[in-house]
Design an enzyme around this catalytic site. Sequence first.
Site, mmCIF file in Angstrom:
data_model
loop_
_atom_site.group_PDB
_atom_site.id
_atom_site.type_symbol
_atom_site.label_atom_id
_atom_site.label_comp_id
_atom_site.label_asym_id
_atom_site.label_seq_id
_atom_site.Cartn_x
_atom_site.Cartn_y
_atom_site.Cartn_z
ATOM 1 N N CYS A 21 0.783 -1.235 0.000
ATOM 2 C CA CYS A 21 0.000 0.000 0.000
ATOM 3 C C CYS A 21 0.812 1.281 0.000
ATOM 4 C CB CYS A 21 -0.890 0.060 1.223
ATOM 5 S SG CYS A 21 -1.903 -1.375 1.367
ATOM 6 N N GLY A 76 0.943 0.257 -5.014
ATOM 7 C CA GLY A 76 -0.304 -0.501 -5.070
ATOM 8 C C GLY A 76 -1.096 -0.113 -6.292
ATOM 9 N N ASN A 125 -0.721 0.500 5.744
ATOM 10 C CA ASN A 125 0.345 -0.099 4.946
ATOM 11 C C ASN A 125 1.118 -1.056 5.841
ATOM 12 O OD1 ASN A 125 3.551 1.136 3.711
ATOM 13 N ND2 ASN A 125 2.469 -0.701 3.156
ATOM 14 N N GLY A 126 1.156 -2.341 5.457
ATOM 15 C CA GLY A 126 1.879 -3.327 6.258
ATOM 16 C C GLY A 126 1.069 -4.584 6.419
ATOM 17 N N TYR A 169 14.518 -1.976 -3.587
ATOM 18 C CA TYR A 169 13.597 -2.067 -4.715
ATOM 19 C C TYR A 169 12.326 -1.225 -4.606
ATOM 20 C CZ TYR A 169 9.963 -4.112 -7.709
ATOM 21 O OH TYR A 169 8.943 -4.282 -8.596
ATOM 22 N N SER A 188 14.299 -1.589 -12.595
ATOM 23 C CA SER A 188 14.756 -1.967 -11.257
ATOM 24 C C SER A 188 16.278 -2.006 -11.119
ATOM 25 C CB SER A 188 14.158 -3.312 -10.870
ATOM 26 O OG SER A 188 14.337 -4.240 -11.923
ATOM 27 N N CYS A 226 8.467 -13.002 3.274
ATOM 28 C CA CYS A 226 8.230 -11.821 4.115
ATOM 29 C C CYS A 226 6.859 -11.970 4.769
ATOM 30 C CB CYS A 226 8.251 -10.560 3.254
ATOM 31 S SG CYS A 226 7.803 -9.080 4.189
ATOM 32 N N CYS A 230 15.222 -4.480 9.215
ATOM 33 C CA CYS A 230 14.738 -5.848 9.033
ATOM 34 C C CYS A 230 15.412 -6.365 7.769
ATOM 35 C CB CYS A 230 13.220 -5.879 8.839
ATOM 36 S SG CYS A 230 12.624 -7.529 8.347
ATOM 37 N N CYS A 281 14.083 -11.466 5.003
ATOM 38 C CA CYS A 281 13.990 -12.244 3.754
ATOM 39 C C CYS A 281 15.368 -12.670 3.259
ATOM 40 C CB CYS A 281 13.217 -11.477 2.685
ATOM 41 S SG CYS A 281 13.754 -9.780 2.462
HETATM 42 FE FE1 SF4 Z 1 9.863 -8.123 4.495
HETATM 43 FE FE2 SF4 Z 1 12.404 -8.455 3.719
HETATM 44 FE FE3 SF4 Z 1 11.387 -6.016 4.078
HETATM 45 FE FE4 SF4 Z 1 11.852 -7.578 6.200
HETATM 46 S S1 SF4 Z 1 13.399 -6.747 4.745
HETATM 47 S S2 SF4 Z 1 10.035 -6.339 5.852
HETATM 48 S S3 SF4 Z 1 11.347 -9.590 5.373
HETATM 49 S S4 SF4 Z 1 10.761 -7.486 2.529
#
Ligand code: SF4
Length: 485
Positions: free
Chosen positions: A9, A35, A109-110, A250, A291, A390, A441, A444
């Site tokens: 989103c 989105g 969003n999330g 990305y 990209s 994710c 984070c 992934c």
């Molecule tokens: Fe999701 Fe990877 Fe982003 Fe973490 S870093 S929120 S696992 S896409």
Amino acid sequence: MQAYPKHYCGLFGIYGHPNAAELTYYGLYALQHRGQESAGIVTSDGKQFRLHKGMGLVPQVFTGEILHNLVGPIAIGHTRYSTTGSSHLRNAQPLTVDCGRGQIAIAHNGNLTNAAKLRGELEAKGSIFQTTVDSEIILHLMAQPSLGGEENTLIQTLRRIEGAYSLLIMTENELIGVRDPFGFRPLSIGKVGDSYVLASETCALDLIHATLVRDVEPGEIVIIDKNGLRSIQAFPQQTRRSFCIFEYVYFARPDSTINNRSVYKARVEMGRQLAREKPVAADLIIPVPDSGNCAALGYSMETGIPYEMAFVRNHYVGRSFLQPSQLIRDFNVRVKLNLIEELVKDKRVVVVDDSIVRGTTFKTRVNNLKQAGAREVHVRVSCPPHRYSCVYGIDFPDRSKLMAANYTVEEIQKYLNADSLAYLSVDGMVKATGLPAEGFCMACYDGNYPVPFDPLLDKNINERRRRVLGLGEALEKEERQIKLL
Ligand code: SF4
């Protein structure tokens, strides 16, 4: 990016502007990349909400007349992506409710990691849900009676939900912005004239000539009303931050600034870092557009090897075109990107992109280059291999379909028919952002999920819901999606 994981989103809100709906429309336009399946705007004139939402791109959903009817100086808007199974108008946002506290609208969003559990608890207490999106849980929690006033209700709600969320909430007289305590998703504050603006990315501020004030802090609630902006920290004890590093790799637009860091510069630096870590003798650097553009430029700048846009992107490819017959093999790949063959003939080529998720499309690109006469094709990827799904709102495929989760780099190179394949390291990716690793984070890539989740619990609860409520196929598809996340 070959398999194009989708974001869930884009958010835009504005307080105290005579053209609130129109500016929200432009803000959403700038956030369309976050989105593409539905869009919505709700406005408040202090007494009444006016809402319009629909399926499709922002300019398909809104006309001048519709915007003209969305009167009021406060507005929030939302663009949403979903997979096919949950692509229904009922799930389009903003969501609104008229309850004992008055009218409330929300845009999210999330992805909440305890959504199934909370939803089960609320349904057991009699809540009736209108949608299958987890954002409605927040609305139900906020509508429940509680002691201590509205701000306290919001804080209590936030302390019950877990996972990734940036939220816009509108009441009759307020615009509220919230980020989860880990700060997974971006949310920025801007100003245009005397009016405050909240937006997922700063590119939306630029379009309406708003200036960036600052980012909403993780765990912060900003409340904007006739007295200006005030801030509450809902999670004073929380110290770990987990901003999604994939926004830099990305998702975010390169003309956005997040955490005071230009996304464009971070991506170029990822390309430079990749060249330092994984150099190769070559005649030409080419990106997979769009990209891979920034990282390929960085790779070229660092090595001094010329950069050419040998793949040309067709910007007018929609989501639905006739399925090709066997007459035109590789139609799906070629219709999006065409190769200028004479640029690569007899050359040693480095092709750069920001990730290989499933690998099938990339394999075709490598073959295109070889058929066009490229002597060698070296693949460079400007982030580490994606080995995990994710659960925080990015639509990666299931682990079983993630190439790097199932094969070694050597095996992938062989599958792609490339002369070499190399990825940016985790350290190199973080270094390129100029920010500390502890603030990200990277689940992934490394499987270290900052907010725990229990896929089995979600599975059991959703199965129970399906049995008890006899919900149909649409919900089953929705649940499949929840599991994928
Ligand atoms: Fe999701 Fe990877 Fe982003 Fe973490 S870093 S929120 S696992 S896409």
